[in-house]
Write a protein that holds these residues in place. Structure first.
Motif, PDB file in Angstrom:
ATOM      1  N   LYS A 133      64.099 117.615  37.858  1.00 28.71           N
ATOM      2  CA  LYS A 133      64.540 118.878  37.274  1.00 28.71           C
ATOM      3  C   LYS A 133      63.416 119.508  36.452  1.00 28.71           C
ATOM      4  N   ALA A 134      62.674 118.681  35.736  1.00 27.52           N
ATOM      5  CA  ALA A 134      61.546 119.197  34.953  1.00 27.52           C
ATOM      6  C   ALA A 134      60.520 119.858  35.860  1.00 27.52           C
ATOM      7  N   ARG A 135      60.265 119.211  36.976  1.00 27.27           N
ATOM      8  CA  ARG A 135      59.259 119.725  37.907  1.00 27.27           C
ATOM      9  C   ARG A 135      59.690 121.046  38.523  1.00 27.27           C
ATOM     10  N   ALA A 136      61.005 121.240  38.691  1.00 27.80           N
ATOM     11  CA  ALA A 136      61.512 122.418  39.393  1.00 27.80           C
ATOM     12  C   ALA A 136      61.960 123.543  38.466  1.00 27.80           C
ATOM     13  N   THR A 137      62.012 123.275  37.168  1.00 33.69           N
ATOM     14  CA  THR A 137      62.663 124.230  36.270  1.00 33.69           C
ATOM     15  C   THR A 137      61.839 125.468  35.976  1.00 33.69           C
ATOM     16  N   ALA A 138      60.602 125.295  35.586  1.00 37.92           N
ATOM     17  CA  ALA A 138      59.810 126.446  35.138  1.00 37.92           C
ATOM     18  C   ALA A 138      58.334 126.145  35.313  1.00 37.92           C
ATOM     19  N   PRO A 139      57.514 127.194  35.351  1.00 33.24           N
ATOM     20  CA  PRO A 139      56.068 126.974  35.457  1.00 33.24           C
ATOM     21  C   PRO A 139      55.550 126.186  34.251  1.00 33.24           C
ATOM     22  N   LEU A 140      54.706 125.219  34.511  1.00 32.83           N
ATOM     23  CA  LEU A 140      54.080 124.426  33.472  1.00 32.83           C
ATOM     24  C   LEU A 140      52.577 124.436  33.697  1.00 32.83           C
TER      25      LEU A 140
ATOM     26  N   GLY B 234      61.517 128.620  28.526  1.00 30.43           N
ATOM     27  CA  GLY B 234      60.632 127.814  29.353  1.00 30.43           C
ATOM     28  C   GLY B 234      60.487 126.377  28.902  1.00 30.43           C
ATOM     29  N   ARG B 235      60.947 126.065  27.699  1.00 32.19           N
ATOM     30  CA  ARG B 235      60.865 124.690  27.218  1.00 32.19           C
ATOM     31  C   ARG B 235      61.850 123.765  27.928  1.00 32.19           C
ATOM     32  N   ALA B 236      62.730 124.320  28.737  1.00 29.96           N
ATOM     33  CA  ALA B 236      63.702 123.482  29.452  1.00 29.96           C
ATOM     34  C   ALA B 236      63.001 122.381  30.238  1.00 29.96           C
ATOM     35  N   ALA B 237      61.897 122.707  30.899  1.00 29.32           N
ATOM     36  CA  ALA B 237      61.182 121.703  31.690  1.00 29.32           C
ATOM     37  C   ALA B 237      60.706 120.555  30.814  1.00 29.32           C
ATOM     38  N   ARG B 238      60.234 120.883  29.630  1.00 28.02           N
ATOM     39  CA  ARG B 238      59.748 119.834  28.736  1.00 28.02           C
ATOM     40  C   ARG B 238      60.894 118.975  28.211  1.00 28.02           C
ATOM     41  N   PHE B 239      62.026 119.594  27.970  1.00 26.02           N
ATOM     42  CA  PHE B 239      63.168 118.811  27.500  1.00 26.02           C
ATOM     43  C   PHE B 239      63.655 117.859  28.599  1.00 26.02           C
TER      44      PHE B 239
ATOM     45  N   GLY C  62      63.639 112.298  30.831  1.00 29.51           N
ATOM     46  CA  GLY C  62      63.115 111.349  31.811  1.00 29.51           C
ATOM     47  C   GLY C  62      62.333 110.231  31.165  1.00 29.51           C
ATOM     48  N   ASN C  63      61.486 110.571  30.185  1.00 32.48           N
ATOM     49  CA  ASN C  63      60.727 109.558  29.460  1.00 32.48           C
ATOM     50  C   ASN C  63      61.649 108.550  28.791  1.00 32.48           C
ATOM     51  N   ALA C  64      62.689 109.058  28.135  1.00 25.74           N
ATOM     52  CA  ALA C  64      63.621 108.173  27.439  1.00 25.74           C
ATOM     53  C   ALA C  64      64.329 107.248  28.426  1.00 25.74           C
TER      54      ALA C  64
ATOM     55  N   ASP D 213      68.724 105.347  24.520  1.00 25.88           N
ATOM     56  CA  ASP D 213      69.999 105.573  25.195  1.00 25.88           C
ATOM     57  C   ASP D 213      70.757 106.738  24.569  1.00 25.88           C
ATOM     58  N   LEU D 214      70.632 106.899  23.258  1.00 29.78           N
ATOM     59  CA  LEU D 214      71.288 108.008  22.577  1.00 29.78           C
ATOM     60  C   LEU D 214      70.522 109.316  22.760  1.00 29.78           C
ATOM     61  N   ALA D 215      69.231 109.211  22.982  1.00 28.76           N
ATOM     62  CA  ALA D 215      68.401 110.408  23.124  1.00 28.76           C
ATOM     63  C   ALA D 215      68.632 111.124  24.452  1.00 28.76           C
ATOM     64  N   ILE D 216      68.895 110.369  25.505  1.00 26.21           N
ATOM     65  CA  ILE D 216      68.963 110.958  26.851  1.00 26.21           C
ATOM     66  C   ILE D 216      69.993 112.088  26.955  1.00 26.21           C
ATOM     67  N   PRO D 217      71.264 111.875  26.561  1.00 27.20           N
ATOM     68  CA  PRO D 217      72.231 112.975  26.716  1.00 27.20           C
ATOM     69  C   PRO D 217      71.891 114.188  25.859  1.00 27.20           C
ATOM     70  N   LEU D 218      71.362 113.963  24.664  1.00 26.98           N
ATOM     71  CA  LEU D 218      71.019 115.099  23.805  1.00 26.98           C
ATOM     72  C   LEU D 218      69.871 115.912  24.394  1.00 26.98           C
ATOM     73  N   LEU D 219      68.872 115.238  24.927  1.00 25.47           N
ATOM     74  CA  LEU D 219      67.745 115.947  25.534  1.00 25.47           C
ATOM     75  C   LEU D 219      68.182 116.674  26.802  1.00 25.47           C
ATOM     76  N   SER D 220      69.083 116.058  27.551  1.00 30.85           N
ATOM     77  CA  SER D 220      69.599 116.716  28.749  1.00 30.85           C
ATOM     78  C   SER D 220      70.407 117.959  28.391  1.00 30.85           C
ATOM     79  N   GLU D 221      71.222 117.857  27.338  1.00 27.80           N
ATOM     80  CA  GLU D 221      71.982 119.021  26.872  1.00 27.80           C
ATOM     81  C   GLU D 221      71.034 120.113  26.384  1.00 27.80           C
ATOM     82  N   ALA D 222      69.973 119.709  25.703  1.00 27.33           N
ATOM     83  CA  ALA D 222      68.980 120.683  25.235  1.00 27.33           C
ATOM     84  C   ALA D 222      68.334 121.400  26.416  1.00 27.33           C
TER      85      ALA D 222
END
Length: 260
Positions: free
Chosen positions: A120-127, A92-97, A102-104, A73-82
């Motif tokens: 958002k991960a799927r749409a953000t950048a080429p993976l 390009g790491r935005a998609a992974r963050f 999402g995993n959290a 629960d604490l990880a989600i906002p930090l990862l979203s901000e990242a």
């Protein structure tokens, strides 16, 4: 809802272009390693870095460390901000963050939040195809939890196309097809999953689940016994024992149907 292993953040570090890594990149790498070695210590280190305005990389590591320490629960906002910070810097790491967020969210059952982050991960950048497949698998898990099975089927179809060697995609496809009473499809999917993951107790469990759904008690019993032999202390083995115990009174298909 079972959480897939988080993407390794080391793989998210950009490939070297011949230039030396920045101080932030070095600190990011060290922070991630610390979180993997000792999650609470990693949380403390990342928290201090975040407090000192370490930017989106500090937040990414902080979120990763918290998730590794099961504080989803604490990880989600930090990862979203990242992720937002990475997007602003065209990293390009935005998609992974976003995928991490999402995993959290999946881990604590915040399915609407999870789906939003994964989209958002799927749409953000080429993976890479394998990373895109992992995102589609997580989307499928989330969509099943939201009772949107048709969309989950589409996500799994995409995952299988992106990474045909991904046994989890085939396994979850088999599980979902069985739940939808599409037994020929379920059988075809699990027959593909089996050679990809020959010693996976989850696959053996699902083979048994499909067999009992088709009325083949002998095959189901054999597969569930194999689950116990492969991984006697696993939760799949616990499920197999329960199914074997139930055979004495009923051969109804299992209701949970969750192999992973």
């Amino acid at each position: 809802m079972i959480l897939l292993p988080l993407f390794l953040f080391q793989s998210a570090v950009p490939a070297s272009d011949g230039s030396l890594p920045t101080i932030d990149e070095v600190q990011f790498s060290e922070c991630i390693k610390q979180a993997e070695i000792d999650a609470p210590s990693g949380v403390a280190q990342a928290s201090e870095w975040t407090r000192k305005d370490g930017g989106y990389l500090a937040r990414a590591c902080h979120g990763y460390a918290l998730a590794t320490d099961f504080k989803f629960d604490l990880a989600i906002p930090l990862l979203s901000e990242a992720a937002l910070g990475a997007e602003a810097k065209k990293d390009g790491r935005a998609a992974r963050f976003w995928a991490q967020a999402g995993n959290a969210a999946i881990a604590i059952g915040e399915l609407d939040v999870a789906l939003n982050a994964l989209d958002k991960a799927r749409a953000t950048a080429p993976l890479s195809p394998s990373e895109r497949a992992d995102i589609e698998i997580d989307r499928a898990r989330t969509l099943v939890g939201l009772n949107r099975n048709r969309e989950a089927e589409a996500a799994l179809t995409a995952a299988r196309g992106l990474a045909p060697e991904n046994g989890i995609a085939w396994l979850l496809s088999a599980t979902l097809a069985r739940r939808e009473n599409k037994l020929p499809d379920a059988l075809a999917f699990i027959q593909t999953a089996a050679p990809l993951s020959p010693r996976d107790p989850a696959v053996a469990l699902e083979v048994g689940n499909i067999a009992i759904a088709a009325g083949d008690e002998t095959s189901a019993r054999k597969q569930w016994e194999q689950v116990i032999a492969i991984a006697p202390k696993s939760r799949q083995a616990d499920s197999a024992r329960a199914q074997l115990a139930a055979l004495g009174s009923s051969t109804a298909p299992p209701k949970d149907g969750q192999s992973r």
